[in-house]
Scaffold this active site. Structure first.
Site, PDB file in Angstrom:
ATOM      1  CG  HIS A 206      -4.647  10.974   2.412  1.00 39.10           C
ATOM      2  ND1 HIS A 206      -5.806  10.775   3.430  1.00 39.10           N
ATOM      3  CD2 HIS A 206      -3.682   9.938   2.964  1.00 39.10           C
ATOM      4  CE1 HIS A 206      -5.460   9.892   4.239  1.00 39.10           C
ATOM      5  NE2 HIS A 206      -4.351   9.395   4.186  1.00 39.10           N
TER       6      HIS A 206
ATOM      7  CG  ASP B  31      -2.054   1.016   0.892  1.00 38.75           C
ATOM      8  OD1 ASP B  31      -2.422   1.381   0.070  1.00 38.75           O
ATOM      9  OD2 ASP B  31      -2.575   1.462   2.028  1.00 38.75           O
TER      10      ASP B  31
ATOM     11  CD  GLN C 253      -3.233   4.319  10.732  1.00 39.32           C
ATOM     12  OE1 GLN C 253      -4.376   4.671  10.579  1.00 39.32           O
ATOM     13  NE2 GLN C 253      -2.326   4.784   9.934  1.00 39.32           N
TER      14      GLN C 253
ATOM     15  CE  LYS D 270      -4.043   1.206   6.471  1.00 37.37           C
ATOM     16  NZ  LYS D 270      -4.872   2.502   5.785  1.00 37.37           N
TER      17      LYS D 270
ATOM     18  CB  THR E 286      -6.193   7.928   1.395  1.00 37.76           C
ATOM     19  OG1 THR E 286      -6.290   6.866   2.173  1.00 37.76           O
ATOM     20  CG2 THR E 286      -7.513   8.656   1.448  1.00 37.76           C
TER      21      THR E 286
ATOM     22  CE1 TYR F  81      -0.737   8.975   3.999  1.00 39.42           C
ATOM     23  CE2 TYR F  81       1.513   9.664   4.117  1.00 39.42           C
ATOM     24  CZ  TYR F  81       0.235   9.802   4.559  1.00 39.42           C
ATOM     25  OH  TYR F  81      -0.064  10.875   5.478  1.00 39.42           O
TER      26      TYR F  81
ATOM     27  NE  ARG G 109       3.766  14.546  10.168  1.00 39.12           N
ATOM     28  CZ  ARG G 109       3.075  13.829   9.537  1.00 39.12           C
ATOM     29  NH1 ARG G 109       2.979  12.727  10.195  1.00 39.12           N
ATOM     30  NH2 ARG G 109       2.983  13.631   8.245  1.00 39.12           N
TER      31      ARG G 109
ATOM     32  CD  GLU H  44      -5.595   2.969  -0.161  1.00 36.48           C
ATOM     33  OE1 GLU H  44      -4.767   2.308  -1.258  1.00 36.48           O
ATOM     34  OE2 GLU H  44      -5.503   3.028   0.883  1.00 36.48           O
TER      35      GLU H  44
ATOM     36  CD  GLU I 286      -6.629   4.447   4.572  1.00 37.52           C
ATOM     37  OE1 GLU I 286      -5.742   4.553   3.640  1.00 37.52           O
ATOM     38  OE2 GLU I 286      -6.195   4.518   5.879  1.00 37.52           O
TER      39      GLU I 286
END
Length: 415
Positions: free
Chosen positions: A132, A125, A239, A252, A348, A127, A141, A200, A198
């Site tokens: 996203h 998977d 998560q 996941k 995502t 990212y 953050r 995808e 998600e």
């Protein structure tokens, strides 16, 4: 192919037009699991079609159509699979086709059960949506420095769990796991309270490599057979507690859901578009030329039990920052081998507007902004007995190529 007429009745706006010809595995009370293609509301049984001799000009064993997965068919290579697809298109537009002489070669999709189309040996998977990644980084953050330092230099990914990939209409259970409250010192064990979808897409590897081989960006798509819709279920509270230091694990791997029909890269070719500008410049092994993104409209709906569905997101695959060719080149740049049937998730897919975000985490902004459904109820994450439905299609110059849907109900925890 040029605009043409199919002698099968195809409803207007069907995902499964003559320009599509997607492959899948189906069964009925009269048919053991086997290979078929979707056309309109019908399935063309390729076991029965091959017995009528339509593939006699090709040199391969038609026994591959009797398999319970597409792996053996895909492994024949595009020199065969592409010709099979073209022959089917020719037969379905030929008024004198032998297929018209035997109605048993067609099965109504309503009476068919769809199966996982490939045996997935490995699943990765990525990212790869900058929208996203920016949203998540902003939430958790620093809004002024949302992306981690490596994000614009490599297609970030992780190795997932292939055993828990299921096909559409296979329900999944709310997972159990460890979570920690915001002000707590110790974790607790119990059901996830933040189960999320998600949005995808995933691509299916169509050509193997050997250990030590690498795939070049320029010819990466030769190694991709086709694409499916992909709901990569996530438990956000699990998560959050577990992902440091090694990333996603139990949050996941409890389930991922895919649509049953694999749309070939040949069918998607007319819908190629330019991707976003990549700044800073990528390293030479990730450089590419031409159009490598795809204009695929995507939609997510939530349907409460006994209720009406509410569309909560409209996105598009064209937004992806890192394209499939770059993902595959990076995946193999260290000599990692790939096999036919391996599945690669996009990550995502979020767009630039709030109604195009690809997860409840973003749509509800970590639970702070509930979404209202048509029945008046609200959601921050997915509730027990909700059904999540994802759809996707391409359309250009009167030609439509779609993926159908991936539909999955979230059941309560398994007792």
């Amino acid at each position: 192919m040029t605009n043409t007429t199919c002698w099968i009745d195809i409803p207007q706006n069907s995902d499964f037009s003559i320009y599509n010809i997607p492959f899948g595995i189906f069964s009925t009370t009269l048919h053991t699991p086997r290979v078929g293609i979707a056309i309109g509301n019908q399935i063309l049984d390729l076991v029965a079609a091959s017995e009528l001799g339509i593939f006699s000009s090709l040199d391969f064993s038609t026994h591959v159509f009797s398999s319970t997965t597409l792996n053996s068919f895909i492994a024949l290579g595009k020199e065969i699979t592409s010709k099979v697809r073209t022959i089917i298109q020719e037969e379905l537009t030929n008024a004198d086709s032998v297929l018209k002489t035997d109605s048993s070669v067609f099965v109504n999709q309503k009476v068919a059960q769809m199966h996982l189309p490939v045996f997935v040996g490995d699943y990765t998977d990525f990212y790869s949506s900058i929208e996203h990644a920016t949203n998540v980084g902003t939430m958790f953050r620093d809004p002024n420095n949302a992306l981690l330092p490596n994000w614009k230099h490599i297609p970030v990914g992780y190795h997932g769990r292939a055993s828990s990939i299921v096909v559409s209409n296979v329900n999944v259970h709310r997972p159990m796991g460890q979570t920690i409250a915001p002000d707590a010192i110790e974790p607790t064990y119990g059901p996830s309270k933040r189960v999320d979808f998600e949005l995808e897409m995933a691509y299916i590897i169509g050509k193997k490599t050997n250990l030590g081989d690498t795939v070049n960006v320029a010819n990466a798509e030769e190694y991709i057979f086709g694409k499916v819709l992909f709901n990569d279920w996530s438990a956000r509270d699990i998560q959050k507690w577990e992902y440091v230091p090694l990333g996603p694990f139990l949050a996941k791997n409890f389930a991922s859901s895919i649509s049953p029909w694999i749309v070939t890269m040949e069918a998607l070719e007319p819908f190629k578009v330019a991707g976003p500008e990549q700044i800073p410049e990528v390293l030479p092994y990730l450089e590419y030329t031409g159009e490598r993104n795809y204009d695929i409209g995507l939609q997510v709906a939530i349907k409460p039990e006994n209720g009406e569905e509410t569309v909560v997101s409209n996105s598009n695959f064209k937004y992806m920052y890192w394209n499939m060719a770059q993902q595959l080149a990076h995946h193999t740049m260290n000599g990692c081998n790939i096999n036919v049937g391996d599945m690669m998730g996009s990550g995502t897919i979020s767009g630039k507007s709030k109604d195009s975000y690809g997860s409840m985490l973003e749509l509800s902004w970590a639970g702070k902004k509930p979404l209202k459904l048509k029945d008046g109820s609200e959601r921050t994450f997915i509730a027990d007995n909700d059904t999540v439905i994802m759809r996707g299609f391409c359309e250009k110059d009167g030609k439509r190529v779609g993926f159908g849907e991936v539909k999955t109900k979230l059941l309560p925890i398994k007792k």
